[in-house]
Write an enzyme that holds these catalytic residues in place. Structure first.
Site, PDB file in Angstrom:
ATOM      1  CG  ASP A 168     -41.262  -6.781   9.606  1.00 41.91           C
ATOM      2  OD1 ASP A 168     -42.181  -6.231  10.237  1.00 41.91           O
ATOM      3  OD2 ASP A 168     -40.621  -6.214   8.687  1.00 41.91           O
ATOM      4  CD  GLU A 200     -46.098  -7.217  10.229  1.00 38.65           C
ATOM      5  OE1 GLU A 200     -46.550  -6.217  10.823  1.00 38.65           O
ATOM      6  OE2 GLU A 200     -44.963  -7.240   9.725  1.00 38.65           O
TER       7      GLU A 200
END
Length: 699
Positions: free
Chosen positions: A341, A377
């Site tokens: 993330d 990401e």
């Protein structure tokens, strides 16, 4: 208490007792706090310190023992130091965690209203407890599957949302690791050709107090506090530490079904927030080591994540924590990869994103972590944080440009055809320059963050009122199109178009070069009622409605058929980029872009048209199989009609193929008409507005 050992960090049971070890450069003394079944606390000073690691060994203490730490040291916010022995702290290396946070003044290191003063209220009655975990598990013959990227189909899912409403899963295990491992869940995943289940955060996380006050919770879980512990609320059992065993059993079961497990991990920040956040663990152990602080004013946290803090990846101990955590989940929990993330924040050693940051150096040379799937990401909220295409060669990336371009194309944006072609063919402009392959691109149209597929074709605007933030939260520019009506409608023409648009998106996704990722429930018509930011909705609004699956059987089978087509034909999952030229023994290039009249696309066509045909030459695949034989496949012709009107395509001459058959038609998902058609070279084929027709040529 015996002296024990400084390694490994955490609580390690050896069958006769438990070794406790914790690192802190700020501590002057550390107490180990043990809790019995009645909650009574016993404090024992750790007797040894070696290399800033405090440690001790307790005979006869084993799995299930609840514990925490109290760190004695300086409390000096002006210097960034926030030690406070009144606060019970979680072990950063705890393998299991019990309970939730009881929010109130005691959980904070300062009195409300004065963030620079010290608050000595005891937090123990309200704090979570670390738990000594049993490391033993019978893995039987479990081994890493190591499915190649080019054969991978990812299914992103939430542990609770996946099974909470599935009537085929027993009620007592819905929403748990055991529910994910249930035969009904696995049968559905296998029917879709899924080879990797990407689970949203399962590291122990915390529910924000502000959400709880509104009757909501941190459903998504991007609020980690324990990087080694499976989240305790996802377990069906009630024994302390049971979540560890249940998680391992889930992984073992998925592996037996041929499905890898990828974890969505949040190493960029923790649940302690900014300088006004609670003291749960890292802040009270060594605040400057674990968090980035503002240069010149260390009272404040430097934040590139939008959550209040960022882990200090410039410090060796934060880096060790991350790497130890990754290795633990691979070696002890048998997971197959990670999706990072806001990965750009991990590359910030100073302010700019640096692809040569220490974190990436460590990953590249690590003999364990470097061998699993690593998915970034590739953005954060800081300056220069959007880094799609900018990660090192070992990494793959969520391709945000793929998502945006495909959405724009199918909603009718003009001038996107050239980029659509680039994204469809593997995004060589992003990944080929540094030697990466098409599978460096993790292709997706929808994910947990944003509209579901059904909502993408049903809403122009977000409808997030249920979140209690006056619809201010969530992305406002969704690149969506409601097909003529906002939300549910009885207009049959609109509903027919919406279903065709969903099939267009899925066909594009599953037949593009790269690795496709399906968001859970999209194949079942899952809707969140236009909510594009359901991070706080642990309810039927966000869970998959399996009772509604019957209404979407056609879409589910259509998705499964596309997955089978992809799996059976290597032309859709090439390991090398197209060259756009003829290969040995072929009369036609490996990929050819044609106008609807079968003439080659000109420079002007690319900027004025919204429809084209794509020829994929099955005899032009520059790959060899595992035994060294050339890879040869059937050829395919995709007729992509992005116009809002019917378009007639002329099939190319016999040099492209002599016998064609229609295998996919998004306007006719059951191929009720197409199965009887065998169009010949040079024949004309009328396609429906906004549709894809796929033809196969067998040699």
């Amino acid at each position: 208490m015996w002296p024990g050992q400084p390694f490994p960090l955490g609580a390690s049971w050896d069958g006769g007792g438990t070794n406790f070890a914790i690192w802190s450069g700020a501590a002057e003394r550390i107490e180990l706090c043990l809790f019995d079944d009645a909650g009574a606390e016993t404090r024992l000073a750790l007797p040894e310190r070696h290399g800033l690691v405090w440690h001790g060994y307790l005979p006869r203490v084993g799995p299930g023992q609840r514990y925490g730490y109290r760190v004695h040291g300086p409390y000096d916010p002006a210097a960034g130091l926030r030690c406070n022995p009144a606060k019970l702290l979680l072990d950063p290396y705890a393998k299991a965690v019990e309970g939730d946070v009881g929010w109130g003044q005691p959980m904070f290191g300062y009195p409300f209203g004065d963030p620079w003063a010290r608050n000595d209220d005891d937090s123990a009655p309200f704090a979570m407890r670390s738990v000594v975990a049993d490391p033993y598990f019978d893995w039987q013959d479990d081994r890493p599957l190591r499915i190649p990227y080019h054969e991978t189909v990812i299914y992103e899912a939430h542990v609770r949302g996946l099974t909470m409403r599935n009537p085929r899963v027993p009620e007592d295990v819905r929403g748990t690791y055991a529910g994910v491992a249930h035969p009904a869940t696995i049968a559905h995943l296998r029917s879709l050709g899924v080879t990797a289940l990407e689970l949203m955060p399962v590291h122990q996380f915390v529910h924000d107090s502000l959400l709880l006050e509104r009757g909501l919770s941190n459903y998504w879980g991007y609020n980690t506090i324990g990087f080694f512990a499976p989240h305790n609320r996802y377990t069906a059992g009630d024994a302390r530490g049971q979540q560890v065993q249940e998680f391992k059993a889930m992984v073992r079961t998925l592996h037996r079904a041929g499905i890898e497990v990828i974890l969505d991990v949040v190493y960029n920040h923790t649940a302690e927030g900014n300088h006004l956040g609670p003291t749960l663990s890292f802040r009270g152990i060594d605040n400057p080591a674990y968090y980035r602080l503002v240069d010149g004013d260390p009272r404040y946290h430097y934040d590139t994540t939008g959550t209040g803090n960022s882990l200090n990846v410039r410090h060796h101990e934060s880096l060790r924590l991350i790497m130890d955590s990754l290795r633990y989940w691979v070696t002890e929990m048998h997971v197959d990869g990670f999706r990072f993330d806001l990965a750009s924040s991990l590359a910030r050693e100073f302010h700019e994103v640096d692809r040569l940051a220490a974190f990436f150096d460590l990953v590249n040379q690590d003999p364990v972590v470097s061998r699993v799937k690593l998915i970034a990401e590739p953005w954060d909220v800081g300056d220069g944080g959007y880094q799609v295409g900018g990660f090192p060669p070992l990494w793959t990336e969520w391709n945000g440009r793929y998502r945006d371009t495909v959405r724009d194309f199918w909603r009718g944006e003009q001038g996107v055809l050239p980029e659509f072609a680039s994204r469809f063919s593997g995004s060589s402009d992003l990944y080929e320059v540094d030697g990466r392959r098409p599978f460096a691109s993790i292709n997706f149209v929808t994910a947990h963050d944003g509209f579901t597929l059904t909502d993408l074709v049903s809403y122009n605007d977000k409808h997030n009122d249920a979140n209690g933030e006056d619809n201010r939260d969530g992305e406002s520019h969704n690149r969506s199109w409601n097909c003529g009506a906002e939300g549910p409608t009885d207009d049959s023409d609109v509903n027919i178009l919406r279903e065709r648009q969903k099939r267009n998106f899925l066909t594009t996704l599953l037949l593009s070069q790269g690795v496709p990722m399906i968001s859970h429930g999209d194949e079942l018509g899952r809707t969140q009622g236009g909510n594009n930011n359901a991070y706080c909705q642990d309810s039927e609004l966000a869970w998959i409605d399996w009772d509604d699956a019957r209404a979407h059987e056609v879409l589910t089978e259509f998705t499964a058929g596309l997955a089978r087509l992809r799996a059976e034909h290597p032309v859709f999952r090439r390991r090398r980029f197209f060259q756009g030229r003829r290969t040995h023994g072929c009369d036609v290039a490996d990929i050819v872009w044609l106008r609807p009249d079968a003439a080659p696309m000109s420079d002007e066509d690319w900027h004025t048209r919204h429809s084209l045909a794509v020829f994929l030459n099955g005899r032009g695949i520059a790959d060899r199989d595992d035994v060294g034989e050339p890879v040869v496949d059937d050829s395919f012709l995709l007729l992509v009609n992005g116009e809002h009107r019917q378009t007639t395509f002329t099939l190319p001459d016999e040099s492209y193929g002599r016998t064609w058959r229609i295998v996919v038609d998004t306007a006719d998902p059951l191929l009720a008409t197409a199965r009887r058609r065998r169009p010949a070279p040079g024949s004309r084929l009328r396609t429906a507005p906004l549709s894809i027709t796929v033809l196969e040529c067998r040699y």
